[in-house]
Design an enzyme around this catalytic site. Structure first.
Site, PDB file in Angstrom:
ATOM      1  N   HIS A 108       0.820  -1.224   0.000  1.00 47.22           N
ATOM      2  CA  HIS A 108       0.000   0.000   0.000  1.00 47.22           C
ATOM      3  C   HIS A 108       0.851   1.270   0.000  1.00 47.22           C
ATOM      4  CE1 HIS A 108       0.459  -0.227   4.503  1.00 47.22           C
ATOM      5  NE2 HIS A 108       0.515   1.080   4.362  1.00 47.22           N
ATOM      6  N   ASP A 158      -0.486  -7.571   1.305  1.00 43.52           N
ATOM      7  CA  ASP A 158       0.121  -6.245   1.428  1.00 43.52           C
ATOM      8  C   ASP A 158       1.637  -6.341   1.578  1.00 43.52           C
ATOM      9  OD1 ASP A 158       0.367  -3.521   1.669  1.00 43.52           O
ATOM     10  OD2 ASP A 158      -0.279  -3.441   3.768  1.00 43.52           O
ATOM     11  N   SER A 253       3.972   2.179   8.439  1.00 43.87           N
ATOM     12  CA  SER A 253       3.545   1.161   7.491  1.00 43.87           C
ATOM     13  C   SER A 253       4.734   0.734   6.644  1.00 43.87           C
ATOM     14  CB  SER A 253       2.444   1.720   6.588  1.00 43.87           C
ATOM     15  OG  SER A 253       1.262   1.934   7.319  1.00 43.87           O
ATOM     16  N   GLY A 254       4.815  -0.569   6.356  1.00 48.84           N
ATOM     17  CA  GLY A 254       5.920  -1.086   5.560  1.00 48.84           C
ATOM     18  C   GLY A 254       7.147  -1.450   6.359  1.00 48.84           C
TER      19      GLY A 254
END
Length: 334
Positions: A108, A158, A253-254
């Site tokens: 994402h 994801d 995120s990530g």
């Protein structure tokens, strides 16, 4: 921008870093710093449960030992695989080094019609405002998003692989992480999430890399907490300190969720989604790396290396740097 109901929703918006402008200030600083030497010794660790891709150095080995309680600034060299993902000059996500040319992150972070050329990757970075002696900057050659991303779940699959245009120079402050194999056993582990995200329920952020220790949450319990089994799929895992109301709002995120297996650090998760700091009774949800380890291996082994730039016409390294610095200075005046 980040997904509206991802964990990133609990984080503040993108921030510039390191420094306020994308060019030429940070790039100038990087080129003016002493050249990073490949000082890491290839300490080959015994066969472990982790999957290694780099042939130059052992994965999952760090030279900084000891612990810092979550919410406190981390030390340089403690998480040498940490990556800062920038888009259009702003820090937007985290990532992890898994090979000289490859970064692992969340899909994402790269979706929604983002332009690959606008991404930059920074390694060896602890403070988003200041490049360190081991900070390296990279352009992106290719982004590979898993084909099941958003296919069976709004945020399922994801995971993304990022191939850099040039190779990472390893040092004590910049090293790869091992990734979890398909048959990894997740029990009795010490696991940590890292990133530059929110550090409070009010959304306060830190420019310095943060860390938090998180216990893993059994999948049935996580499904129960989120209200339905279909919300948490087999390609996901959950982590959070429900007793002390800690979750991975500290992470981006990530970014990686890593655990220690017999003195070797292995990445088992990629920060994906959740309710963040606002609702710490909900565990953070991570992409389960072991579910995708064969996909990761396939692409790293079968994707051609990027074409390397032609050698400089100058025989003097200093002259080459001066030309680049001058070019950047001219660009800044346009």
């Amino acid at each position: 921008m980040r997904h509206s109901h991802l964990m990133a929703a609990a984080l503040t918006g993108p921030r510039t870093g390191p420094g306020e402008s994308r060019t030429p200030s940070l790039l100038l600083l990087l080129f003016l710093l002493p050249h990073t030497q490949a000082a890491a010794t290839a300490h080959r660790h015994p066969a472990s449960e982790g999957v290694a891709f780099s042939r130059d150095v052992a994965c999952g080995q760090r030279h900084m030992q000891g612990r810092i309680i979550g919410g406190v600034d981390t030390l340089e060299k403690k998480w040498p695989w940490q990556v800062s993902v920038h888009y259009a000059g702003f820090h937007i996500c985290g990532g992890s080094i898994i090979d000289e040319y490859w970064i692992l992150s969340a899909a994402h972070c790269f979706g929604r019609n983002k332009v690959t050329a606008a991404f930059d990757m920074y390694v060896g970075l602890v403070d988003l405002r200041v490049a360190g002696n081991h900070t390296q900057w990279f352009e992106v050659n290719k982004v590979i998003i898993h084909p099941t991303y958003e296919m069976y779940h709004p945020i399922g699959g994801d995971i993304a692989l990022v191939q850099l245009k040039t190779r990472i120079v390893f040092s004590d402050s910049v090293l790869p992480i091992c990734i979890a194999p398909p048959d990894v056993t997740l029990s009795n582990l010490s696991c940590w999430a890292t990133g530059w995200g929110s550090i409070s329920q009010q959304g306060d952020t830190s420019d310095k890399l943060q860390e938090v220790q998180l216990p893993l949450v059994p999948l049935p319990l996580c499904q129960l907490l989120y209200g339905h089994t279909s919300y948490i799929l087999p390609d996901m895992l959950c982590a959070g300190d429900l007793r002390n109301m800690k979750t991975a709002c500290e992470g981006d995120s990530g970014g990686p969720l890593v655990c220690e297996f017999n003195r070797t650090w292995i990445q088992i998760g990629v920060v994906s989604w959740g309710h963040g700091c606002t609702y710490p009774m909900y565990p953070a949800v991570y992409t389960r790396v072991s579910f995708f380890s064969e996909w990761i291996r396939y692409h790293i082994e079968n994707t051609p290396l990027p074409l390397q730039p032609l050698p400089t016409l100058s025989s003097t390294p200093g002259a080459a740097i001066n030309v680049l610095v001058t070019s950047l200075a001219v660009l800044s005046m346009l």
